[in-house]
Design a protein around this motif. Structure first.
Motif, PDB file in Angstrom:
ATOM      1  N   TYR A 205     -37.350  10.725  25.942  1.00  0.00           N
ATOM      2  CA  TYR A 205     -36.490  11.567  26.793  1.00  0.00           C
ATOM      3  C   TYR A 205     -36.882  11.420  28.263  1.00  0.00           C
ATOM      4  O   TYR A 205     -36.021  11.227  29.134  1.00  0.00           O
ATOM      5  N   CYS A 206     -38.176  11.492  28.539  1.00  0.00           N
ATOM      6  CA  CYS A 206     -38.633  11.397  29.925  1.00  0.00           C
ATOM      7  C   CYS A 206     -38.355  10.009  30.511  1.00  0.00           C
ATOM      8  O   CYS A 206     -37.960   9.879  31.680  1.00  0.00           O
ATOM      9  N   LYS A 207     -38.554   8.958  29.708  1.00  0.00           N
ATOM     10  CA  LYS A 207     -38.268   7.615  30.198  1.00  0.00           C
ATOM     11  C   LYS A 207     -36.774   7.428  30.472  1.00  0.00           C
ATOM     12  O   LYS A 207     -36.389   6.774  31.459  1.00  0.00           O
ATOM     13  N   SER A 208     -35.941   8.013  29.603  1.00  0.00           N
ATOM     14  CA  SER A 208     -34.488   7.902  29.809  1.00  0.00           C
ATOM     15  C   SER A 208     -34.055   8.648  31.068  1.00  0.00           C
ATOM     16  O   SER A 208     -33.242   8.136  31.856  1.00  0.00           O
ATOM     17  N   ASP A 214     -28.887  10.475  37.821  1.00  0.00           N
ATOM     18  CA  ASP A 214     -27.630  11.215  37.691  1.00  0.00           C
ATOM     19  C   ASP A 214     -26.882  10.732  36.458  1.00  0.00           C
ATOM     20  O   ASP A 214     -26.902   9.550  36.136  1.00  0.00           O
ATOM     21  N   ARG A 215     -26.209  11.676  35.769  1.00  0.00           N
ATOM     22  CA  ARG A 215     -25.554  11.309  34.510  1.00  0.00           C
ATOM     23  C   ARG A 215     -24.382  10.352  34.722  1.00  0.00           C
ATOM     24  O   ARG A 215     -23.925   9.702  33.780  1.00  0.00           O
ATOM     25  N   THR A 216     -23.887  10.268  35.926  1.00  0.00           N
ATOM     26  CA  THR A 216     -22.803   9.320  36.200  1.00  0.00           C
ATOM     27  C   THR A 216     -23.283   7.866  36.134  1.00  0.00           C
ATOM     28  O   THR A 216     -22.470   6.949  36.038  1.00  0.00           O
ATOM     29  N   ASN A 217     -24.610   7.667  36.181  1.00  0.00           N
ATOM     30  CA  ASN A 217     -25.157   6.306  36.120  1.00  0.00           C
ATOM     31  C   ASN A 217     -25.399   5.828  34.693  1.00  0.00           C
ATOM     32  O   ASN A 217     -25.903   4.715  34.504  1.00  0.00           O
ATOM     33  N   LEU A 237     -21.546   8.255  25.377  1.00  0.00           N
ATOM     34  CA  LEU A 237     -20.378   9.061  25.024  1.00  0.00           C
ATOM     35  C   LEU A 237     -20.544  10.497  25.489  1.00  0.00           C
ATOM     36  O   LEU A 237     -19.596  11.120  26.005  1.00  0.00           O
ATOM     37  N   ALA A 238     -21.781  11.060  25.319  1.00  0.00           N
ATOM     38  CA  ALA A 238     -22.013  12.447  25.738  1.00  0.00           C
ATOM     39  C   ALA A 238     -21.953  12.588  27.256  1.00  0.00           C
ATOM     40  O   ALA A 238     -21.576  13.658  27.770  1.00  0.00           O
ATOM     41  N   ALA A 239     -22.337  11.542  28.003  1.00  0.00           N
ATOM     42  CA  ALA A 239     -22.318  11.625  29.469  1.00  0.00           C
ATOM     43  C   ALA A 239     -20.894  11.742  30.003  1.00  0.00           C
ATOM     44  O   ALA A 239     -20.655  12.363  31.058  1.00  0.00           O
ATOM     45  N   GLU A 240     -19.921  11.169  29.280  1.00  0.00           N
ATOM     46  CA  GLU A 240     -18.527  11.227  29.755  1.00  0.00           C
ATOM     47  C   GLU A 240     -17.929  12.615  29.602  1.00  0.00           C
ATOM     48  O   GLU A 240     -17.079  13.016  30.402  1.00  0.00           O
TER      49      GLU A 240
END
Length: 539
Positions: A205-208, A214-217, A237-240
């Motif tokens: 999680y931390c590496k991701s 930003d979630r748009t990336n 899919l969840a970021a969209e």
């Protein structure tokens, strides 16, 4: 004769001037009462001084183990080899054998030599020139301290203080890591809450988070080196469709810095764990094999040192770490705890709840032996720990299979324990005891039995008297049957009268008694007929 004399300052070789004095062992000490007399018996031939305490310790340890040190070998080659015909008097017979094998020098060890060594030691300051008494005492003290440390196997590998500090730091790191990861998930969850549900592993999680920002990336970033393909697709899919709030670049920068700290601490924790594992295998290999490095390190840390832990009995090792529960149980007079820190050992963890107490007791007993072997033994192998662990695993399998075996003897024979089965005797209810009417029927039964016996007596002689006469038999049978037939209606009449009297109280019981009487008479008739037929066939 030459004499090898060891001192804290170096090796001394004396030449015996008068060997005849050595034969008088009891009076030899009189020849060493003064330095002048001593110089007439022995004379210093060579003295090899030690350069420092390290060399003295190496020479002393070699002598203790019965080996020839470098300095001693040098002295013997330099002095004794020149006079090979001379015998060498030594104080240790084992060392003499080694010298004879390696240097081919004949060595002597006897009570006279031991007494000579004692006398030389009493006049050592006068016999060995060039060594002031203060220097000899200082070197003796330094060598004594060094040799004591060596005998206790004092070495950097045996320092258990490092284990105490390492396990304490490891626990602290775990607490801090949990706090940091919780803070990171909560902080970044405001921006991308769905990521925490998709990625369960904290480090991933931390590496991701550090790589995404930003979630748009997310759509343009490659997470294949961190996450599997399926989870990476779920993240994209969840970021969209994420419902998180927008955050600034400064906030993302701080979150990334926190993720860097978590990753660095995790890497350091892995390194510290490997260090602790290696150190435990060096200091307490048998304990490590028995309970694992983490549990073993916690036991050592709780006791203060490996030597303190070795002083504890097995019962204390079993509940070490559960002192609060123990004293509370003693105060309230309840059951004491069965396990403390040893509960986290793998052997106890894989046991069912019913057998945890037994296994923890046996594991504590074997672990106590392993601790003492590690703390006070000379060997550093883990054979004893592996052997005891195999025994415990076998015992654990036996308990899990619920096999009751004999502890003494071969242990192969199974104890036969029969299952308990309750055997109840089934009895038929006798209703005749319920009647309150005087038992006239019993008298009638006795009369019937007497009449039957009389009829049998009358029939038997007729049968045995003559074989050819068949007609009288039939007549006798008819006569035997007719009185019984006459008796039966009489019985019925009497019973009917009894029924009329007892109808108000218990009509059912009387009917049953009548039926039983009729059945008995019929059975007797059938038996008599069978007897008659058998006799006819015999004739």
């Amino acid at each position: 004769m030459l004499v090898l004399f060891e001192t804290a300052a170096g090796y001394a070789i004396f030449k015996v001037l008068d060997e005849s004095k050595l034969q008088q062992v009891d009076s030899l000490y009189k020849e060493f009462e003064t330095p002048e007399k001593a110089n007439k018996i022995v004379k210093l031939k060579h003295f090899e001084k030690f350069q420092d305490t390290t060399e003295a310790l190496a020479a002393a340890t070699a002598l203790v183990e019965g080996k020839i040190g470098k300095s001693l070998k040098k002295v013997l080659k330099k002095v004794v080899a020149k006079e090979a015909h001379e015998q060498l008097a030594i104080s240790d017979a084992k060392l003499g054998g080694v010298i004879k094998d390696k240097l081919d020098v004949s060595c002597v060890h006897s009570p006279a030599v031991a007494e000579l060594m004692r006398c030389i030691r009493s006049q050592m300051e006068s016999l060995i020139t060039g060594l002031p008494p203060k220097e000899i005492s200082a070197m003796s003290l330094g060598l004594a301290h060094s040799l004591s440390r060596y005998k206790l196997k004092f070495s950097p590998d045996k320092v258990d203080t490092m284990i105490v500090q390492a396990i304490s730091l490891l626990d602290d790191l775990d607490k801090e890591l949990n706090n940091y990861i919780m803070r990171c998930r909560e902080w970044y969850g405001w921006h991308f809450p769905e990521l925490g549900k998709v990625i369960t592993d904290n480090l991933a999680y931390c590496k991701s988070v550090r790589k995404i920002g930003d979630r748009t990336n997310v759509a343009g970033s490659d997470l294949s080196d961190i996450l599997p393909e399926e989870i990476e697709a779920e993240v994209k899919l969840a970021a969209e469709i994420s419902m998180g709030t927008e955050v600034s670049e400064q906030d993302i920068g701080n979150i990334r810095h926190l993720c860097d700290q978590v990753i660095e601490i995790t890497d350091y924790r892995t390194q510290l764990y490997d260090y602790l594992k290696n150190r435990m295998m060096a200091i307490a290999p048998n304990l490590t094999v028995m309970v694992g490095e983490l549990v073993g390190a916690r036991l050592i840390s709780h006791a203060g040192s490996l030597l303190n832990l070795a002083k504890h009995p097995a019962s204390t090792v079993q509940i070490l770490g559960a002192e609060k529960a123990l004293f509370r149980a003693l105060k309230t007079r309840k059951d004491t705890p069965k396990y403390g820190l040893i509960y986290h050992a793998s052997l106890v963890g894989q046991t069912t709840a019913k057998n945890k107490g037994k296994i923890s007791r046996m594991l504590a007993a074997k672990a106590a032996l392993a601790i003492r072997y590690d703390a006070l033994g000379e060997d550093t192998n883990a054979e004893m720990g592996a052997e005891n662990r195999a025994k415990l695993e076998a015992r654990l399998r036996q308990l899990e299979e619920k096999g009751i075996r004999r502890i003494s003897g071969t242990g192969k024979a199974m104890a036969k324990a029969d299952k308990y089965q309750h055997k109840s005797e089934v009895r038929i209810y006798d209703p005749s005891g319920d009647s309150t009417i005087p038992s006239t029927s019993k008298k009638r039964k006795f009369e019937e039995v007497e009449e039957d016996e009389a009829a049998d007596e009358a029939a038997t002689p007729a049968v045995k008297s003559k074989k050819p006469k068949k007609e009288p038999k039939a007549e006798e049978e008819e006569e035997a049957v007719t009185p019984e037939a006459e008796e039966t209606p009489k019985k019925k009449k009497k019973k009917k009268k009894d029924k009329a009297e007892a109808e108000a109280e218990e009509p059912k019981e009387e009917e049953e008694e009548v039926a039983a009487a009729v059945e008995t008479t019929e059975k007797k008739k059938k038996k008599k007929k069978k007897k008659v037929k058998e006799e006819e066939e015999d004739e």
